[in-house]
Design a protein around this motif. Sequence first.
Motif, mmCIF file in Angstrom:
data_model
loop_
_atom_site.group_PDB
_atom_site.id
_atom_site.type_symbol
_atom_site.label_atom_id
_atom_site.label_comp_id
_atom_site.label_asym_id
_atom_site.label_seq_id
_atom_site.Cartn_x
_atom_site.Cartn_y
_atom_site.Cartn_z
ATOM 1 N N GLY A 148 7.839 0.244 -9.795
ATOM 2 C CA GLY A 148 6.530 -0.336 -9.826
ATOM 3 C C GLY A 148 6.327 -0.657 -8.161
ATOM 4 N N ALA A 149 4.582 -0.552 -8.149
ATOM 5 C CA ALA A 149 4.359 -0.780 -6.818
ATOM 6 C C ALA A 149 2.858 -1.549 -6.770
ATOM 7 C CB ALA A 149 4.004 0.428 -5.923
ATOM 8 N N GLY A 150 2.589 -2.173 -7.988
ATOM 9 C CA GLY A 150 1.556 -3.087 -8.136
ATOM 10 C C GLY A 150 1.653 -4.515 -7.986
ATOM 11 N N MET A 151 0.933 -5.499 -8.333
ATOM 12 C CA MET A 151 0.937 -6.687 -7.884
ATOM 13 C C MET A 151 2.320 -7.434 -8.598
ATOM 14 S SD MET A 151 -1.722 -7.524 -6.310
ATOM 15 C CE MET A 151 -1.318 -9.106 -6.278
ATOM 16 N N ARG A 152 2.904 -7.057 -9.555
ATOM 17 C CA ARG A 152 3.993 -7.428 -10.124
ATOM 18 C C ARG A 152 5.231 -7.146 -9.325
ATOM 19 N NH1 ARG A 152 4.330 -7.006 -16.647
ATOM 20 N NH2 ARG A 152 2.714 -8.310 -17.236
ATOM 21 N N ALA A 153 5.214 -6.061 -8.565
ATOM 22 C CA ALA A 153 6.032 -5.504 -7.537
ATOM 23 C C ALA A 153 6.182 -6.610 -6.358
ATOM 24 C CB ALA A 153 6.094 -4.062 -7.443
ATOM 25 N N GLY A 171 14.674 -0.976 -2.657
ATOM 26 C CA GLY A 171 13.661 0.401 -2.986
ATOM 27 C C GLY A 171 12.563 0.192 -3.995
ATOM 28 N N TYR A 172 11.369 0.612 -3.646
ATOM 29 C CA TYR A 172 10.239 0.465 -4.527
ATOM 30 C C TYR A 172 9.927 2.000 -4.823
ATOM 31 C CZ TYR A 172 9.440 -4.155 -2.883
ATOM 32 O OH TYR A 172 9.767 -5.438 -2.555
ATOM 33 N N LEU A 210 6.269 -2.648 -14.069
ATOM 34 C CA LEU A 210 4.995 -1.929 -14.279
ATOM 35 C C LEU A 210 3.542 -2.800 -14.730
ATOM 36 C CD1 LEU A 210 6.284 1.090 -16.476
ATOM 37 C CD2 LEU A 210 5.935 1.055 -14.077
ATOM 38 N N GLU A 211 2.397 -2.485 -14.228
ATOM 39 C CA GLU A 211 1.316 -3.118 -14.615
ATOM 40 C C GLU A 211 0.931 -3.173 -15.993
ATOM 41 O OE1 GLU A 211 0.086 -5.507 -12.400
ATOM 42 O OE2 GLU A 211 1.723 -4.760 -11.359
#
Length: 462
Positions: A148-153, A171-172, A210-211
């Motif tokens: 994931g690369a959104g706000m949760r990440a 890693g992302y 994941l968002e």
Amino acid sequence: MIRLFKHYVPYAVLFLGLLDILLLFGAAELGYVVRLHQLGSRVDPIGNRLPQLLIFAAALEVAMIAVGVYGADALQSLRRATARLLVAISLGVILLSAVYFLSPMLSFWRSNLLYAMGFAAAAMIGLRILLGKMLGSHVFKRRIVVLGAGMRAARLKALAAQPQSAFVVVGYVSMSEANRVIPEAIARDAIYNLADHVVLLNASEVVLALEERRNALPLKDLLRIKTTGVHVNEISSFLERETGRVDLQSVNPSWLIFSDGFSSGRMLSSIFKRLFDVAASLALLALLAPLVAVIAIAIKLESRGPAFYRQRRVGRYGTGFDCIKLRSMRQDAEVAGRAVWAEKDDPRITRIGRFIRKVRIDELPQCWSVLKGEMSFVGPRPERPQFVEDLEQQLPYYAERHMVKPGITGWAQINYPYGASIEDSRQKLEYDLYYAKNYSPFLDLLILLQTIRVVLWPEGAR
């Protein structure tokens, strides 16, 4: 982290605690041997004094846990660690004095005890100097990959950056999020085999952040990662483990339903908890009655009104009860009985009231509520009915905190400074849900011990 009795303990804390126990045992033996050599006496085999050595090590280790020697701030600061170690040794000696009074056969000579204290202090301070920054380095931190690369990440990235964090993100992987906020994330399409990628990064865990999970779970990738021996976790469980609270931003009803915890099959634990509450409340009511009487007289002399006051609170299953406390505010603190949040430097608090709030003496009369079974020593703090009505409308799962008996001290009280706002209540609710979900006698004991730290170093008391 390692899970002990349903509670997570960082590897660095466990490692340091085990070394401390060995050092305490060795310090007690060294103190005994040195003193006997000074007196010209023969040293008996160590087996003859094994109970005394174990009692010494156990008493000081309990005191160290109680004053927060293994807290994140003490692990990061040698100055704080030294101060708390010295306080812990002093408290440990007081505890040993009580043990020696009850069982003289377990006692050391006072001169032996003095030597052992000195050796213990030097050894444990030296250990922390020797280890230095290693306790907070990557040596004890787990390597994780975030899907994931959104706000949760981004939340995980911020958490990993904190000094007390027990993990490092190596890693992302961007899973085609529309609101990508992690610039260094690698697109999933650019990775041929995600499982191999995780193994090459030497990661021990993958966290799903994941968002939107609906129809977006990479099941094939997750299955391959799992079969390589890498642990797969989703963000709610991961945050619960790392922060010691149930994260309301990421949790959903299905997670609460299907995750472990909230067990009703703990009859023996409940019986033990009630027996402890009865015995401890009777003992405290008897021993501290003179102190409560003196404080009550001081309250009466400083301001008009009764020394004690009753306040309606919400207890287990939402039932109300009257909570008795020593009065710490002016008699006219609340107009027409309207509930008002306490504020920092609240002008309604009297001089005596400010002191008894800082050291939690105002809570002592609640032992009567514990004896009656309306409260327990450990549990979520009971709130006013007016506050509960508002908070249940504004905070999800707030009613679930009432599934356990309220307490004088609790997981939220030792982990979060006093607060009087909706956001503070949200933070405390996350800790209360963690306690209700992961209750065990071990967690109760840990909370009771850590309450000593809160009394010695009061933060945010109002």
